[in-house]
Design a protein around this motif. Structure first.
Motif, PDB file in Angstrom:
ATOM      1  N   GLY A   1       0.803  -1.211   0.000  1.00 41.14           N
ATOM      2  CA  GLY A   1       0.000   0.000   0.000  1.00 41.14           C
ATOM      3  C   GLY A   1       0.835   1.259   0.000  1.00 41.14           C
ATOM      4  N   THR A   2       0.494   2.185   0.874  1.00 39.43           N
ATOM      5  CA  THR A   2       1.129   3.500   0.903  1.00 39.43           C
ATOM      6  C   THR A   2       2.638   3.423   1.104  1.00 39.43           C
TER       7      THR A   2
ATOM      8  N   VAL B   1       4.390   2.292  -2.118  1.00 42.65           N
ATOM      9  CA  VAL B   1       4.340   3.348  -3.133  1.00 42.65           C
ATOM     10  C   VAL B   1       5.323   4.460  -2.788  1.00 42.65           C
TER      11      VAL B   1
ATOM     12  N   CYS C   1      -0.281 -10.878  -4.252  1.00 43.77           N
ATOM     13  CA  CYS C   1      -0.183  -9.574  -3.587  1.00 43.77           C
ATOM     14  C   CYS C   1       0.898  -8.720  -4.224  1.00 43.77           C
TER      15      CYS C   1
ATOM     16  N   GLU D   1      -0.235  -7.270  -7.442  1.00 44.93           N
ATOM     17  CA  GLU D   1      -1.157  -6.155  -7.207  1.00 44.93           C
ATOM     18  C   GLU D   1      -0.406  -4.893  -6.811  1.00 44.93           C
ATOM     19  N   GLN D   2       0.655  -5.064  -5.989  1.00 45.46           N
ATOM     20  CA  GLN D   2       1.452  -3.913  -5.574  1.00 45.46           C
ATOM     21  C   GLN D   2       2.200  -3.310  -6.763  1.00 45.46           C
TER      22      GLN D   2
ATOM     23  N   ASP E   1       1.196  -3.279  -9.847  1.00 50.44           N
ATOM     24  CA  ASP E   1       0.209  -2.536 -10.631  1.00 50.44           C
ATOM     25  C   ASP E   1      -0.152  -1.222  -9.947  1.00 50.44           C
ATOM     26  N   LEU E   2      -0.238  -1.245  -8.616  1.00 58.50           N
ATOM     27  CA  LEU E   2      -0.548  -0.029  -7.860  1.00 58.50           C
ATOM     28  C   LEU E   2       0.565   0.998  -8.017  1.00 58.50           C
ATOM     29  N   VAL E   3       1.813   0.568  -7.865  1.00 65.12           N
ATOM     30  CA  VAL E   3       2.949   1.491  -7.983  1.00 65.12           C
ATOM     31  C   VAL E   3       3.012   2.076  -9.394  1.00 65.12           C
TER      32      VAL E   3
ATOM     33  N   LYS F   1       0.636   2.621 -11.423  1.00 67.52           N
ATOM     34  CA  LYS F   1      -0.442   3.604 -11.559  1.00 67.52           C
ATOM     35  C   LYS F   1      -0.138   4.878 -10.779  1.00 67.52           C
ATOM     36  N   GLU F   2       0.261   4.734  -9.507  1.00 68.48           N
ATOM     37  CA  GLU F   2       0.473   5.896  -8.643  1.00 68.48           C
ATOM     38  C   GLU F   2       1.660   6.751  -9.092  1.00 68.48           C
TER      39      GLU F   2
END
Length: 269
Positions: free
Chosen positions: A166-167, A170, A210, A213-214, A216-218, A220-221
């Motif tokens: 998560g945060t 990132v 997991c 998913e992380q 993909d999140l990074v 994007k962010e």
């Protein structure tokens, strides 16, 4: 001692070459056409073993992983500069300076705090600058940026290193991406042993899902226009990791056999 003076036992070399050939075949079968990097984890194994795989495997094995900074530094001085070294062990702030000065250290796969990223960036930058000023008198290739895998604690175990998903992940990736002497290569996880043992190509590992998913999140962010890689999968579970999308696997005992006690390990045999 130079690599030309280091002795390679023919029977040991043949065994290593046979094992790495089998591992490569298993990787290729699981990858289904994708390019997956094999990092041969040589911790506590002699430099002779590494040299055998560099010189006699076909194609040469050039990516090697070490868990202990001093061992990596010693081996890097003895072995060919064509090797791409990966530091994959628990990273301590006090080791960052000496690690960053290994010319062919290619990747640090266990960065889990911004402080450690800053130290690696600082000392790699100093090393690049000093190497540049003396490049005319050296035949060695100039050192480049350090590739970095941010380690994520996907299992939530207190015994595991890594930043929280998560945060935190990132934020650390953003810091690495902004560092001028570092290259954000991707994310790494080790995960829970129980999940690792239960992993098969059909039974997907929660830690691997997991990490994907992380990633993909990074991406994007941070609005990245490139795909970050996933470093996940070891001797017990690398085929399952590849099925989920791993771009790099770290395989040690399957290639080199059981490791000696650290107190009994030899740099050269």
């Amino acid at each position: 001692m130079t690599d030309t003076e280091m002795k390679i036992d023919p029977s040991r070399a043949a065994a290593l070459i046979s094992e790495i050939k089998t591992v490569r075949e298993r990787i290729a079968a699981a990858a289904n056409g994708r390019d997956v990097r094999l990092v041969a984890v040589s911790k506590l194994k002699p430099a002779n073993d590494i040299l055998a795989l560099v010189e006699q495997a076909e194609p040469p094995q050039l990516h090697f992983g070490e868990n202990y900074s001093q061992e990596l530094i010693q081996k890097a001085k003895l072995l060919p500069s064509s090797i791409f070294w990966h530091f994959i062990g628990g990273l301590q702030s006090g080791h960052c300076k000496n690690l960053a000065k290994v010319p062919n250290l290619w990747c640090v796969s266990s960065v889990d705090t911004e402080k450690k990223a800053q130290l690696l960036d600082k000392y790699r930058g100093e090393f690049i600058s000093s190497s540049s000023s003396s490049s005319s008198s050296s035949s060695s290739p100039a050192p480049g940026k350090l590739s970095i895998h941010v380690q994520v604690n996907t299992s939530g175990e207190s015994s595991k290193s890594g930043c929280a998903p998560g945060t935190d992940t990132v934020s650390l990736c953003r810091a690495v991406e902004a560092a001028p002497n570092l290259h954000l290569l991707g994310l790494m996880t080790i995960g829970a042993i129980a999940r690792s043992v239960a992993t098969t190509p059909e039974n997907e590992n929660e830690d691997f899902l997991c990490l994907r998913e992380q990633r993909d999140l990074v991406t994007k962010e941070l609005s990245l226009d490139r795909e970050l890689e996933l470093s996940m999968g070891m001797s017990e579970d690398f085929e399952g990791a590849i099925t989920v999308g791993s771009d790099e696997v770290r395989v040690g005992s399957t290639i080199f056999g059981a490791r000696p006690l650290k107190s009994e390990a030899k740099i050269i045999e």
